[in-house]
Write a protein that holds these residues in place. Structure first.
Motif, PDB file in Angstrom:
ATOM      1  N   ARG A  53       0.920  -1.018   0.000  1.00  0.00           N
ATOM      2  CA  ARG A  53      -0.030  -0.001  -0.027  1.00  0.00           C
ATOM      3  C   ARG A  53       0.802   1.265  -0.101  1.00  0.00           C
ATOM      4  O   ARG A  53       0.616   2.135  -0.520  1.00  0.00           O
ATOM      5  N   GLU A  54       1.987   1.149   0.707  1.00  0.00           N
ATOM      6  CA  GLU A  54       2.909   2.376   0.696  1.00  0.00           C
ATOM      7  C   GLU A  54       3.615   2.461  -0.657  1.00  0.00           C
ATOM      8  O   GLU A  54       3.601   3.734  -0.929  1.00  0.00           O
ATOM      9  N   ASP A  55       3.979   1.390  -1.355  1.00  0.00           N
ATOM     10  CA  ASP A  55       4.510   1.431  -2.588  1.00  0.00           C
ATOM     11  C   ASP A  55       3.469   2.162  -3.580  1.00  0.00           C
ATOM     12  O   ASP A  55       3.757   2.749  -4.507  1.00  0.00           O
ATOM     13  N   VAL A  56       2.159   1.554  -3.671  1.00  0.00           N
ATOM     14  CA  VAL A  56       1.204   2.220  -4.296  1.00  0.00           C
ATOM     15  C   VAL A  56       1.237   3.694  -4.020  1.00  0.00           C
ATOM     16  O   VAL A  56       1.096   4.495  -5.153  1.00  0.00           O
ATOM     17  N   ALA A  57       1.019   4.115  -2.998  1.00  0.00           N
ATOM     18  CA  ALA A  57       0.875   5.529  -2.547  1.00  0.00           C
ATOM     19  C   ALA A  57       2.035   6.380  -3.326  1.00  0.00           C
ATOM     20  O   ALA A  57       1.928   7.280  -3.773  1.00  0.00           O
ATOM     21  N   GLN A  58       3.365   6.027  -3.080  1.00  0.00           N
ATOM     22  CA  GLN A  58       4.359   6.550  -3.800  1.00  0.00           C
ATOM     23  C   GLN A  58       4.465   6.478  -5.106  1.00  0.00           C
ATOM     24  O   GLN A  58       4.909   7.427  -5.969  1.00  0.00           O
ATOM     25  N   TYR A  59       3.992   5.406  -6.084  1.00  0.00           N
ATOM     26  CA  TYR A  59       3.623   5.482  -7.124  1.00  0.00           C
ATOM     27  C   TYR A  59       2.832   6.382  -7.595  1.00  0.00           C
ATOM     28  O   TYR A  59       3.058   7.322  -8.756  1.00  0.00           O
TER      29      TYR A  59
ATOM     30  N   LEU B 104      -5.939  -2.479  -1.630  1.00  0.00           N
ATOM     31  CA  LEU B 104      -5.774  -3.516  -2.552  1.00  0.00           C
ATOM     32  C   LEU B 104      -7.057  -4.268  -2.692  1.00  0.00           C
ATOM     33  O   LEU B 104      -7.658  -4.482  -1.732  1.00  0.00           O
ATOM     34  N   SER B 105      -7.018  -4.836  -3.940  1.00  0.00           N
ATOM     35  CA  SER B 105      -8.459  -5.628  -4.316  1.00  0.00           C
ATOM     36  C   SER B 105      -8.035  -6.785  -5.256  1.00  0.00           C
ATOM     37  O   SER B 105      -6.925  -6.741  -5.797  1.00  0.00           O
TER      38      SER B 105
ATOM     39  N   PHE C 214      -4.210 -13.033 -12.362  1.00  0.00           N
ATOM     40  CA  PHE C 214      -3.634 -12.870 -11.021  1.00  0.00           C
ATOM     41  C   PHE C 214      -4.461 -12.046 -10.256  1.00  0.00           C
ATOM     42  O   PHE C 214      -4.294 -11.962  -8.941  1.00  0.00           O
ATOM     43  N   ARG C 215      -5.496 -11.367 -10.885  1.00  0.00           N
ATOM     44  CA  ARG C 215      -6.516 -10.553 -10.020  1.00  0.00           C
ATOM     45  C   ARG C 215      -5.889  -9.526  -9.021  1.00  0.00           C
ATOM     46  O   ARG C 215      -6.201  -9.662  -7.911  1.00  0.00           O
ATOM     47  N   GLY C 216      -4.933  -8.713  -9.591  1.00  0.00           N
ATOM     48  CA  GLY C 216      -4.368  -7.813  -8.594  1.00  0.00           C
ATOM     49  C   GLY C 216      -5.030  -6.143  -9.002  1.00  0.00           C
ATOM     50  O   GLY C 216      -5.087  -5.772 -10.179  1.00  0.00           O
ATOM     51  N   GLY C 217      -5.211  -5.388  -7.876  1.00  0.00           N
ATOM     52  CA  GLY C 217      -5.752  -4.081  -8.258  1.00  0.00           C
ATOM     53  C   GLY C 217      -5.792  -3.187  -7.010  1.00  0.00           C
ATOM     54  O   GLY C 217      -5.338  -3.839  -5.904  1.00  0.00           O
TER      55      GLY C 217
ATOM     56  N   PRO D 281      -7.322  -9.862  -0.676  1.00  0.00           N
ATOM     57  CA  PRO D 281      -7.082 -10.043  -2.030  1.00  0.00           C
ATOM     58  C   PRO D 281      -6.016 -11.289  -2.229  1.00  0.00           C
ATOM     59  O   PRO D 281      -5.259 -11.498  -1.327  1.00  0.00           O
ATOM     60  N   PRO D 282      -6.155 -11.700  -3.436  1.00  0.00           N
ATOM     61  CA  PRO D 282      -5.055 -12.677  -3.658  1.00  0.00           C
ATOM     62  C   PRO D 282      -3.800 -12.343  -3.406  1.00  0.00           C
ATOM     63  O   PRO D 282      -3.312 -11.156  -4.172  1.00  0.00           O
ATOM     64  N   VAL D 283      -2.866 -12.911  -2.738  1.00  0.00           N
ATOM     65  CA  VAL D 283      -1.602 -12.395  -2.405  1.00  0.00           C
ATOM     66  C   VAL D 283      -0.596 -12.175  -3.677  1.00  0.00           C
ATOM     67  O   VAL D 283      -0.002 -11.271  -3.892  1.00  0.00           O
ATOM     68  N   PRO D 284      -0.496 -13.356  -4.550  1.00  0.00           N
ATOM     69  CA  PRO D 284       0.305 -13.089  -5.631  1.00  0.00           C
ATOM     70  C   PRO D 284      -0.060 -12.050  -6.656  1.00  0.00           C
ATOM     71  O   PRO D 284       0.552 -11.073  -7.057  1.00  0.00           O
ATOM     72  N   GLY D 285      -1.519 -11.670  -6.444  1.00  0.00           N
ATOM     73  CA  GLY D 285      -2.043 -10.464  -7.240  1.00  0.00           C
ATOM     74  C   GLY D 285      -1.439  -9.134  -6.525  1.00  0.00           C
ATOM     75  O   GLY D 285      -1.208  -8.077  -7.178  1.00  0.00           O
ATOM     76  N   GLN D 286      -1.385  -9.096  -5.206  1.00  0.00           N
ATOM     77  CA  GLN D 286      -0.811  -7.942  -4.299  1.00  0.00           C
ATOM     78  C   GLN D 286       0.736  -7.807  -4.776  1.00  0.00           C
ATOM     79  O   GLN D 286       1.267  -6.940  -5.105  1.00  0.00           O
TER      80      GLN D 286
END
Length: 496
Positions: A133-139, A156-157, A322-325, A350-355
Motif C-alpha cells: 500500500r505504501e509503494d502504491v501511494a509512492q507510485y 488493494l483489491s 492474477f487479479r491484482g488491483g 485479495p489474492p496475495v500473488p496479485g498483491q
C-alpha cells in the motif's frame, strides 16, 4: 408462476421434495444481471471450439477470441521481471539459483518479508500488505507530479472490479424515489450495469458523443441528471478513462469540467483508470482525476469525494489471471472509510500473488538495476505494438463501406459502427435477437471471429456497433480485420 406451484404440488404428491432454490425463489436482482462480454456469444464460441476438437467441419479452423481484453490469451508475452520475482516468491528455494538477477532476488525477499510466515500462502491484512500500500501511494505521488498520496487511503483489491463493487455497495441505499442513482457512460463496460442490477440501484445513462470521437458532453450529463431526479436520488458519477469500449482519452479540460459538475451537483466521483498506460493517439495524454482534482485547489481539492481504480490486468502488463488491483479514496468521510475497511474484511484479503504483482507494477526496476534495460524494452515493445494495432484497426475499418471506426486513442478496443440492412434487422426481430447480436452470431458461425455486440454495452437507438479487442498479434489482427470487412460486405449484400 402458477404452473410452477402446481408442479411442486404434483411433486409433493408423488413423494418428491420440491427445490428450495428455484427461479421463482432466487434473488430477482441476480436474474437481472447481464454481462455481455461473457454472454451468449462466448457460449456459442465455446461450443464451436468443442465441435472443432471433435472434427466437425467448419468454414474456419479456429475461434479468434476478440471479445475480451485478455492480453496473454491473445499471445502477449508476460514481462520477464514480473514473472521472475513471482517465481521466487512462490518457490523461495529458487532464491539460491544463479539463474536470477540480484535485483529480482532482492525484490522477492522484500515482498516475502512483508508476508506472514514469509510466505505468499498466508493471509494478509484485508486492505492488503502495508508495504505494498505504501509503494502504491509512492507510485501515485510520482505519477501525479509529487501530489501526496496517503497509503491509508489505498485499498488493494481482487482486480479493479472488486474495488468498484465495494465502493458501489457503500453508496447504494434508499427506497423508491430515494434509491441511489448511478450515472454511467453509454457505451459502458458491462461490469457497471451488472453491478447496479445486482445491487438494485438505478442505472442513469449518459451518452458519449460518437460524432466527436466519443467525447464526454457536459450538456448530456445535465440532461441525464435532470431526468433521473424524477425517479431516483442520483449520488454517483462514473467515468471510464481511457474509455472501454470506446477507446477515447479525456482531455484535462473535460476532466476539470466533470469535477466541477460533480461538486456542484453533489455527486461522488468514481474514476475507472485501469488503461492509464494505454494511450496511443498523437496529442492525447492520460490525466488522473486525482491529479486534476488536487491542482484545482479548494473547494474541489478539499471536498470533492473521489475513488480511482487501477489494475494489473491491462496496460502493458496483461496479468488478468492474477487479479491484482487497488482503489485510492480521496475526501471520503473518515467513519465511512472505517465501514469500507469492515466490508472488505468480510472477504479476508485479495489474492496475495496479485498483491505482489501490483507491487512490481508500481515499483518497477530502477535505471541502476540489472533488470531495468530488459524491463523497459519489453514494456515499450508491448505499448508500441498496441499503438500500431490501434492505428491499423481504425484504418482498415474506415476503408470498408458501411463501417465507421473512431480513432482508438487509448485502452485496447475498437467500437465501430456498422450499417445493417433493414431485412437483417427484420430477420433479427423474427429470431428475438438484437440486430447487432444477429450480425455477431452470423460472423462467428461463418468466420470463427468472436466479438461482442454493441447492444451489450449500450448505444444510441437505431445505431449498431460491436466491440473488438486490438490484442491479437499484428498479422493475425490484419487477417481478422480483412475477414470481418469481407463478411460485412457479404452480409450486407445477402440482406439487401
Amino acid at each position: 408462476m402458477a404452473s410452477r406451484v402446481n408442479d411442486r404440488s404434483q411433486a409433493s404428491r408423488n413423494g418428491l421434495k420440491g427445490k428450495v432454490l428455484t427461479l421463482d425463489t432466487m434473488n430477482p436482482c441476480v436474474r437481472r444481471v447481464e454481462y455481455a462480454v461473457r454472454g451468449p456469444i462466448l457460449q456459442r464460441a465455446l461450443e464451436l471450439e468443442q465441435e472443432l476438437r471433435q472434427g466437425v467441419k467448419k468454414p474456419f479452423t479456429e475461434i479468434i477470441h476478440a471479445n475480451i481484453g485478455d492480453a496473454q490469451a491473445m499471445g502477449q508475452r508476460p514481462i520477464t521481471f514480473f514473472r521472475q520475482v513471482l517465481a521466487l516468491c512462490v518457490y523461495p528455494n529458487l532464491l539460491s539459483s544463479p539463474d536470477f538477477p540480484d535485483d529480482v532476488k532482492r525484490r522477492a525477499e522484500r515482498i516475502l518479508q512483508a508476508c506472514g510466515g514469509h510466505s505468499l500462502g498466508a493471509y494478509t491484512m484485508s486492505s492488503g500488505i502495508q508495504m505494498i500500500r505504501e509503494d502504491v501511494a509512492q507510485y501515485i505521488e510520482r505519477r501525479d507530479g509529487g501530489i501526496p498520496a496517503d497509503p491509508n487511503n489505498v485499498f488493494l483489491s481482487t482486480g479493479a472490479s472488486d474495488a468498484i463493487l465495494t465502493v458501489l455497495r457503500l453508496l447504494v441505499a434508499g427506497e423508491g424515489r430515494a434509491r441511489t442513482g448511478v450515472l454511467i457512460p453509454i457505451p459502458q463496460y458491462p461490469l457497471y450495469s451488472a453491478a447496479l442490477a445486482e445491487l438494485d440501484a438505478v442505472q442513469v445513462d449518459y451518452y458519449l458523443d460518437e460524432e466527436r470521437a466519443w467525447a464526454l458532453d457536459l450538456a448530456e450529463l445535465r440532461r441525464a441528471l435532470g431526468q433521473a431526479r424524477d425517479r431516483c436520488c442520483p449520488r454517483v458519477l462514473c467515468v471510464i478513462n481511457p474509455g472501454n469500449p470506446t477507446g477515447q482519452v479525456q482531455t484535462r479540460e473535460c476532466i476539470e469540467a466533470v469535477i466541477r459538475f460533480a461538486f456542484e451537483e453533489g455527486l461522488f466521483l468514481m474514476a475507472d483508470e485501469v488503461y492509464q498506460d494505454n494511450v496511443y493517439a498523437e496529442g492525447s495524454q492520460f490525466h488522473s482525476f486525482k491529479k486534476v482534482l488536487m491542482e484545482m485547489g479548494p473547494p474541489y481539492a478539499t471536498q470533492q469525494e473521489l475513488a480511482s481504480f487501477h489494475s494489473v490486468s491491462k496496460c502493458y502488463m496483461g496479468e488478468c489471471g492474477f487479479r491484482g488491483g487497488y482503489v485510492e479514496v480521496v475526501n471520503m468521510d473518515a467513519e465511512v472509510q472505517k465501514q469500507m475497511a469492515k466490508l472488505i474484511s468480510v472477504r479476508l484479503c485479495p489474492p496475495v500473488p496479485g498483491q505482489a504483482l501490483m507491487d512490481m507494477v508500481v515499483n518497477p526496476p530502477a535505471p541502476s538495476e540489472p533488470s531495468f534495460k530488459q524491463f523497459q524494452a519489453e514494456r515499450q515493445e508491448v505499448l508500441a505494438e498496441l499503438a500500431a494495432k490501434a492505428k491499423l484497426t481504425e484504418q482498415v475499418f474506415n476503408e470498408a463501406p458501411g463501417i465507421h471506426c473512431n480513432p482508438v486513442q487509448g485502452a485496447m478496443y475498437s467500437f465501430p459502427r456498422v450499417q445493417l440492412p433493414p431485412r437483417a434487422v427484420q430477420r433479427a426481430q423474427e429470431l428475438g435477437l438484437a440486430a447487432d447480436m444477429f450480425f455477431c452470431l452470423c460472423l462467428l458461425e461463418e468466420t470463427g471471429i468472436c466479438v461482442v455486440p454493441g447492444s451489450g454495452f449500450g448505444q444510441q437507438e437505431g445505431t449498431y456497433h460491436f466491440r473488438m479487442t486490438i490484442l491479437p498479434p499484428l498479422e493475425k489482427l490484419r487477417l481478422l480485420l480483412e475477414k470481418l470487412r469481407h463478411f460485412h460486405a457479404k452480409f450486407t449484400q445477402e440482406y439487401s
